[in-house]
Design a protein around this motif. Structure first.
Motif, mmCIF file in Angstrom:
data_model
loop_
_atom_site.group_PDB
_atom_site.id
_atom_site.type_symbol
_atom_site.label_atom_id
_atom_site.label_comp_id
_atom_site.label_asym_id
_atom_site.label_seq_id
_atom_site.Cartn_x
_atom_site.Cartn_y
_atom_site.Cartn_z
ATOM 1 N N LEU A 116 0.513 9.243 7.133
ATOM 2 C CA LEU A 116 -0.633 10.008 5.823
ATOM 3 C C LEU A 116 0.017 11.576 4.984
ATOM 4 C CD1 LEU A 116 -1.883 12.615 8.951
ATOM 5 C CD2 LEU A 116 -2.933 11.296 7.515
ATOM 6 N N ARG A 117 1.611 11.098 4.723
ATOM 7 C CA ARG A 117 1.965 11.649 3.564
ATOM 8 C C ARG A 117 2.910 10.394 2.867
ATOM 9 N NH1 ARG A 117 5.300 11.547 8.467
ATOM 10 N NH2 ARG A 117 6.849 10.451 8.021
ATOM 11 N N ASP A 118 2.451 9.483 3.149
ATOM 12 C CA ASP A 118 2.801 8.053 2.421
ATOM 13 C C ASP A 118 1.919 7.522 1.391
ATOM 14 O OD1 ASP A 118 5.402 8.182 3.163
ATOM 15 O OD2 ASP A 118 4.787 6.901 4.497
ATOM 16 N N HIS A 119 0.231 8.777 0.894
ATOM 17 C CA HIS A 119 -0.683 7.977 0.174
ATOM 18 C C HIS A 119 -1.435 8.940 -0.511
ATOM 19 C CE1 HIS A 119 -1.340 3.753 2.310
ATOM 20 N NE2 HIS A 119 -0.831 4.010 3.053
ATOM 21 N N ALA A 120 -1.421 8.864 -2.272
ATOM 22 C CA ALA A 120 -2.411 9.578 -2.474
ATOM 23 C C ALA A 120 -3.347 10.409 -1.638
ATOM 24 C CB ALA A 120 -2.384 9.452 -3.926
ATOM 25 N N TYR A 121 -3.890 9.352 -1.308
ATOM 26 C CA TYR A 121 -5.085 9.540 -0.805
ATOM 27 C C TYR A 121 -5.333 9.125 0.875
ATOM 28 C CZ TYR A 121 -10.834 9.763 0.677
ATOM 29 O OH TYR A 121 -11.785 9.404 0.288
ATOM 30 N N ALA A 122 -5.968 10.195 1.573
ATOM 31 C CA ALA A 122 -5.896 8.967 2.912
ATOM 32 C C ALA A 122 -7.035 9.504 4.084
ATOM 33 C CB ALA A 122 -4.969 9.297 3.815
ATOM 34 N N ARG A 128 -4.810 2.818 -1.514
ATOM 35 C CA ARG A 128 -4.604 1.507 -1.060
ATOM 36 C C ARG A 128 -5.805 0.420 0.075
ATOM 37 N NH1 ARG A 128 1.367 2.542 0.105
ATOM 38 N NH2 ARG A 128 1.761 4.296 -0.727
ATOM 39 N N ALA A 129 -5.912 0.740 0.730
ATOM 40 C CA ALA A 129 -7.038 0.051 1.807
ATOM 41 C C ALA A 129 -8.134 0.121 1.309
ATOM 42 C CB ALA A 129 -7.008 0.056 3.305
ATOM 43 N N LEU A 130 -8.578 1.381 0.779
ATOM 44 C CA LEU A 130 -9.214 1.126 -0.228
ATOM 45 C C LEU A 130 -9.619 0.680 -1.242
ATOM 46 C CD1 LEU A 130 -11.024 4.762 1.116
ATOM 47 C CD2 LEU A 130 -11.511 2.804 2.191
ATOM 48 N N ARG A 131 -8.981 0.352 -2.726
ATOM 49 C CA ARG A 131 -8.975 -0.112 -3.612
ATOM 50 C C ARG A 131 -9.877 1.449 -4.521
ATOM 51 N NH1 ARG A 131 -9.332 -5.698 -3.396
ATOM 52 N NH2 ARG A 131 -9.962 -6.166 -5.552
ATOM 53 N N ASN A 132 -10.482 1.310 -4.048
ATOM 54 C CA ASN A 132 -11.638 2.523 -4.771
ATOM 55 C C ASN A 132 -12.462 3.206 -3.757
ATOM 56 O OD1 ASN A 132 -14.240 4.236 -5.493
ATOM 57 N ND2 ASN A 132 -14.129 2.796 -7.250
ATOM 58 N N ASN A 133 -11.675 4.820 -3.247
ATOM 59 C CA ASN A 133 -12.180 5.772 -2.428
ATOM 60 C C ASN A 133 -13.596 6.037 -2.402
ATOM 61 O OD1 ASN A 133 -9.258 5.715 -2.707
ATOM 62 N ND2 ASN A 133 -9.294 8.133 -3.615
ATOM 63 N N ALA A 134 -14.275 5.688 -3.503
ATOM 64 C CA ALA A 134 -16.316 5.702 -2.994
ATOM 65 C C ALA A 134 -17.316 4.958 -2.084
ATOM 66 C CB ALA A 134 -16.710 5.977 -4.133
ATOM 67 N N VAL A 135 -15.863 3.991 -1.984
ATOM 68 C CA VAL A 135 -16.405 2.777 -1.653
ATOM 69 C C VAL A 135 -17.111 2.505 -0.612
ATOM 70 C CG1 VAL A 135 -14.337 0.692 -0.919
ATOM 71 C CG2 VAL A 135 -16.694 0.007 -1.220
ATOM 72 N N ALA A 136 -15.897 4.183 0.809
ATOM 73 C CA ALA A 136 -15.981 3.972 2.174
ATOM 74 C C ALA A 136 -17.432 5.522 2.543
ATOM 75 C CB ALA A 136 -14.670 5.042 3.003
ATOM 76 N N VAL A 160 -7.349 6.432 15.827
ATOM 77 C CA VAL A 160 -7.067 7.245 16.906
ATOM 78 C C VAL A 160 -7.923 7.404 18.348
ATOM 79 C CG1 VAL A 160 -7.128 9.933 17.471
ATOM 80 C CG2 VAL A 160 -6.397 8.882 14.849
ATOM 81 N N ALA A 161 -7.859 6.955 18.850
ATOM 82 C CA ALA A 161 -8.316 6.898 20.438
ATOM 83 C C ALA A 161 -9.272 8.333 20.941
ATOM 84 C CB ALA A 161 -7.200 6.481 21.279
ATOM 85 N N GLU A 162 -7.709 9.111 20.964
ATOM 86 C CA GLU A 162 -9.462 10.997 21.367
ATOM 87 C C GLU A 162 -10.062 11.098 20.250
ATOM 88 O OE1 GLU A 162 -7.629 15.222 22.035
ATOM 89 O OE2 GLU A 162 -7.050 14.160 19.328
ATOM 90 N N THR A 163 -10.162 10.352 19.426
ATOM 91 C CA THR A 163 -11.568 10.932 19.092
ATOM 92 C C THR A 163 -12.394 9.186 18.142
ATOM 93 O OG1 THR A 163 -10.542 10.316 16.223
ATOM 94 C CG2 THR A 163 -10.707 13.072 17.514
ATOM 95 N N GLY A 164 -12.184 8.615 18.191
ATOM 96 C CA GLY A 164 -12.541 7.256 17.608
ATOM 97 C C GLY A 164 -12.944 7.058 16.169
ATOM 98 N N SER A 165 -11.598 7.642 16.069
ATOM 99 C CA SER A 165 -11.609 7.492 14.173
ATOM 100 C C SER A 165 -10.461 6.470 13.545
ATOM 101 C CB SER A 165 -10.725 9.388 13.684
ATOM 102 O OG SER A 165 -11.814 10.384 14.163
ATOM 103 N N VAL A 166 -11.458 6.230 12.274
ATOM 104 C CA VAL A 166 -9.979 5.226 11.367
ATOM 105 C C VAL A 166 -9.277 5.932 10.696
ATOM 106 C CG1 VAL A 166 -10.914 3.054 12.635
ATOM 107 C CG2 VAL A 166 -11.885 3.918 10.696
ATOM 108 N N LEU A 167 -8.148 5.942 9.879
ATOM 109 C CA LEU A 167 -7.324 6.325 8.773
ATOM 110 C C LEU A 167 -7.772 5.363 7.674
ATOM 111 C CD1 LEU A 167 -6.366 9.259 7.627
ATOM 112 C CD2 LEU A 167 -4.105 7.315 7.609
ATOM 113 N N LEU A 168 -8.227 5.618 6.944
ATOM 114 C CA LEU A 168 -8.471 4.684 5.176
ATOM 115 C C LEU A 168 -7.853 5.718 4.519
ATOM 116 C CD1 LEU A 168 -12.602 4.238 5.972
ATOM 117 C CD2 LEU A 168 -10.488 2.620 6.899
ATOM 118 N N THR A 169 -6.567 4.486 3.464
ATOM 119 C CA THR A 169 -6.292 5.049 2.233
ATOM 120 C C THR A 169 -6.159 4.923 1.509
ATOM 121 O OG1 THR A 169 -4.430 3.409 2.495
ATOM 122 C CG2 THR A 169 -4.612 5.207 4.182
#
Length: 164
Positions: free
Chosen positions: A126-132, A90-98, A79-88
């Motif tokens: 944002l709606r196609d993942h269990a966690y984001a 599936r991408a993290l494979r284990n949510n705690a790692v982030a 997101v350019a406005e905030t400099g944020s990234v969305l992590l999901t």
């Protein structure tokens, strides 16, 4: 496009951004790791372009990631406005790692940078993942006697590698 450039220029300074050619991903990630984190002993990678030495698939409990120095993940979008990234999930494979890694390296395709948070909230990821979750960089707090403390919780640094 000028709005995107202006917004990215004004993004939080806690995020380092580097360019990365498709054919040099592993070499560039390796070079960045060597330059910025030469003493990193435990590296967890959730991307196929780089092999870490901590297998995220073998982690039984989130607390088992507490010793990870660097984690390498891929963002669904930025997101350019905030400099944020969305992590999901599936991408993290284990949510705690982030959250438990000391440093986070995020691979991001620049064509997946959205202009505003409003655009991000309309994105299907944002709606196609269990966690984001949105990550914008290290946390900071000044609630203890008004003293600003960076890295109060979560990662100490977040580096974005643009994958062209």
């Amino acid at each position: 496009m000028s709005r995107l450039r202006t917004t990215m220029k004004d993004a939080p300074t806690s995020i380092g951004t580097y360019g990365l050619d498709r054919g040099q991903r592993d070499g560039t990630v390796s070079a960045l790791l060597q330059a910025r984190f030469p003493d990193a002993r435990i590296i967890a990678s959730a991307v196929p372009e780089y092999d870490g030495n901590r297998d995220l698939g073998a982690v039984a409990r989130p607390r088992d990631l507490a010793d990870v120095v660097v984690a390498i993940v891929r963002a669904s979008f930025g997101v350019a406005e905030t400099g944020s990234v969305l992590l999901t999930d599936r991408a993290l494979r284990n949510n705690a790692v982030a959250y438990l890694a000391q440093h986070l390296i995020v691979l991001l395709d620049p064509v997946r940078i959205l202009p505003t948070l409003q655009d991000a909230y309309l994105h299907p990821d944002l709606r196609d993942h269990a966690y984001a979750s949105f990550h914008t960089g290290p946390s900071a707090t000044a609630d203890i006697e008004g003293i600003l403390i960076h890295g109060a919780q979560g990662v100490r640094s977040l580096t974005v590698l643009l994958t062209f």
